[in-house]
Motif scaffolding. Structure first.
Motif, PDB file in Angstrom:
ATOM      1  N   MET A  61      72.829  17.495  50.123  1.00  0.00           N
ATOM      2  CA  MET A  61      72.782  16.749  51.376  1.00  0.00           C
ATOM      3  C   MET A  61      72.407  15.290  51.117  1.00  0.00           C
ATOM      4  O   MET A  61      72.995  14.372  51.700  1.00  0.00           O
ATOM      5  CB  MET A  61      71.768  17.389  52.330  1.00  0.00           C
ATOM      6  N   GLU A  62      71.425  15.068  50.241  1.00  0.00           N
ATOM      7  CA  GLU A  62      71.035  13.701  49.912  1.00  0.00           C
ATOM      8  C   GLU A  62      72.190  12.946  49.252  1.00  0.00           C
ATOM      9  O   GLU A  62      72.420  11.760  49.540  1.00  0.00           O
ATOM     10  CB  GLU A  62      69.819  13.713  48.976  1.00  0.00           C
ATOM     11  N   ILE A  68      74.846  12.013  51.934  1.00  0.00           N
ATOM     12  CA  ILE A  68      74.374  10.883  52.743  1.00  0.00           C
ATOM     13  C   ILE A  68      74.428   9.591  51.928  1.00  0.00           C
ATOM     14  O   ILE A  68      74.881   8.551  52.411  1.00  0.00           O
ATOM     15  CB  ILE A  68      72.946  11.147  53.259  1.00  0.00           C
ATOM     16  N   LEU A  73      76.555   6.190  52.762  1.00  0.00           N
ATOM     17  CA  LEU A  73      75.871   4.902  52.856  1.00  0.00           C
ATOM     18  C   LEU A  73      76.430   3.908  51.839  1.00  0.00           C
ATOM     19  O   LEU A  73      76.571   2.713  52.135  1.00  0.00           O
ATOM     20  CB  LEU A  73      74.368   5.095  52.639  1.00  0.00           C
TER      21      LEU A  73
END
Length: 435
Positions: free
Chosen positions: A410-411, A414, A418
């Motif tokens: 998930m990190e 993201i 970004l």
């Protein structure tokens, strides 16, 4: 109605004995509640929800044994006929009890897959299975659901356990779409069923006889509804018994990655009318994004109202401007794989080919990630795990447990988004799951 068969059609055959022990028959079934299901041993929330939804969709005749007021209806239906290859030889080779066990496992595999794709098993005919997509509940993509079910069946049947020394089972599948009249009751007692009248069921049955073992063959009407969502092999016009003119046939080779169901059906055919306000609001939000202020827009409405059409018009509007676009399409066929839409998108954008080796895919993945991050060596193993690519030869074994791995995924996702947004404005579409 056979309650046991109904449970098998939902892929919940494990509850047959509990329903039988508690005398749950066709008259009791429509009156079951969530608490009743708990008492029957249905502890999984998902299974209770599936049963309650299916109960709510039962034909009115189930709660009304006299079938008063039940009328047949005209509707479009996609019919799938699945047949076991060389079943006669299998039956003569095996002991009757062994053959019964194999046939039961085969039926269970079929009913489970049909239920997962929201189809309806209408009839078991020995080694043949007749299923409807679009009855009793219609979906906008019933033809797609039927084809996906057919492909899954052709694969799953080969995993059905058979006695030692017996070759793996194989099935052939025929699928046709057309207008039928459905709903008339035929037969009596346990043999009573809803009939489907029309050319479509006969066509599906004819198609499966022409399919190779393990293959799925479709008719023209089904082919037109698939768009570009599948790889197909044109088999050309074929003479079919009972049909005056040759019928064009296609063999389905497998699903094809497309950006969305909307794009799968070709380019725009008409000008968009009456959505100026929606497009104006989206354009305002996009101007804020270009100024560095992130925005979220929710476009909601009933199925078929034109949400995807508005989104496509907006994409065409901003296309000339420098930006990065990421589009993800959720699917009812992968509701148990929450990251599937991301995985499919990454595989497509990274340029994965069907014949790529794992090593070649890993190199393509690293090149793809370099567009969004300077720390490829850190995030590549995480993305590779998401895509089920082996990395031990290059990065060594993962030091993380499954829970930590999920958090890292998930990190990483993201961080990837970004990273894209830092380079230039990012337009991300996410179409929600529709069932």
């Amino acid at each position: 109605m056979d309650v046991a068969q109904w449970l098998r059609s939902l892929g919940l055959a494990q509850y047959e004995q509990a329903f039988r022990d508690n005398a749950v028959d066709a008259d009791i079934l429509p009156r079951l509640t969530g608490e009743d299901l708990k008492e029957l041993g249905v502890h999984a929330v998902g299974h209770r929800r599936k049963l309650l939804d299916a109960i709510s969709q039962l034909d009115r005749s189930l709660a009304n044994p006299g079938n008063i007021g039940v009328e047949a209806e005209r509707r479009q239906l996609t019919v799938m006929f699945c047949d076991l290859v060389e079943s006669t030889t299998l039956a003569s080779t095996l002991d009757p009890e062994e053959y019964r066990a194999v046939l039961s496992a085969y039926h269970e595999a079929c009913s489970g897959i049909v239920a997962e794709c929201r189809g309806y098993v209408a009839k078991y005919m020995g080694d043949g299975v007749l299923a409807y997509f679009g009855y009793p509940q219609a979906h906008e993509d019933d033809a797609v659901r039927a084809v996906r079910a057919g492909l899954a069946l052709a694969e799953e049947v080969g995993r059905v356990p058979v006695p030692f020394g017996v070759d793996p089972l194989r099935a052939r599948v025929g699928i046709a779409t057309g207008v039928v009249v459905v709903g008339d009751l035929v037969g009596a007692g346990a043999a009573q069923e809803r009939s489907v009248v029309g050319e479509t069921p006969n066509l599906a049955a004819r198609l499966q006889t022409l399919a190779a073992p393990g293959a799925v063959v479709i008719a023209p009407a089904t082919w037109r509804l698939l768009g570009s969502g599948f790889y197909l092999d044109d088999l050309g016009p074929q003479n079919l018994k009972g049909f005056a003119a040759p019928v064009g046939l296609w063999q389905v080779l497998g699903p094809r990655a497309v950006e969305s169901r909307f794009e799968a059906h070709g380019t725009r055919t008409a000008s968009l009318v009456g959505r100026a306000e929606e497009l104006r609001l989206l354009a305002q939000r996009w101007e804020q994004v270009r100024g560095g202020d992130g925005q979220v827009a929710l476009l909601s409405g009933e199925a078929g109202i034109g949400k995807s059409r508005v989104a496509r018009e907006f994409r065409d509007h901003v296309r000339p401007e420098p930006h990065t676009e990421v589009q993800c399409q959720c699917s009812p066929f992968f509701s148990n794989s929450p990251l599937h839409s991301f995985v499919e998108r990454i595989e497509r954008d990274a340029g994965f080919r069907q014949d790529d080796t794992p090593g070649e895919r890993l190199v393509k993945l690293e090149t793809f990630l370099a567009q969004a991050t300077d720390d490829v060596l850190t995030v590549a193993p995480v993305f590779a795990a998401m895509l089920s690519l082996p990395t031990s030869d290059r990065y060594g074994p993962s030091p993380y447990d499954p829970g930590q791995q999920r958090e890292l995924m998930m990190e990483a996702l993201i961080g990837y988004l970004l990273g894209l947004a830092r380079r230039q404005p990012l337009l991300r579409f996410c179409r929600k799951l529709e069932v």
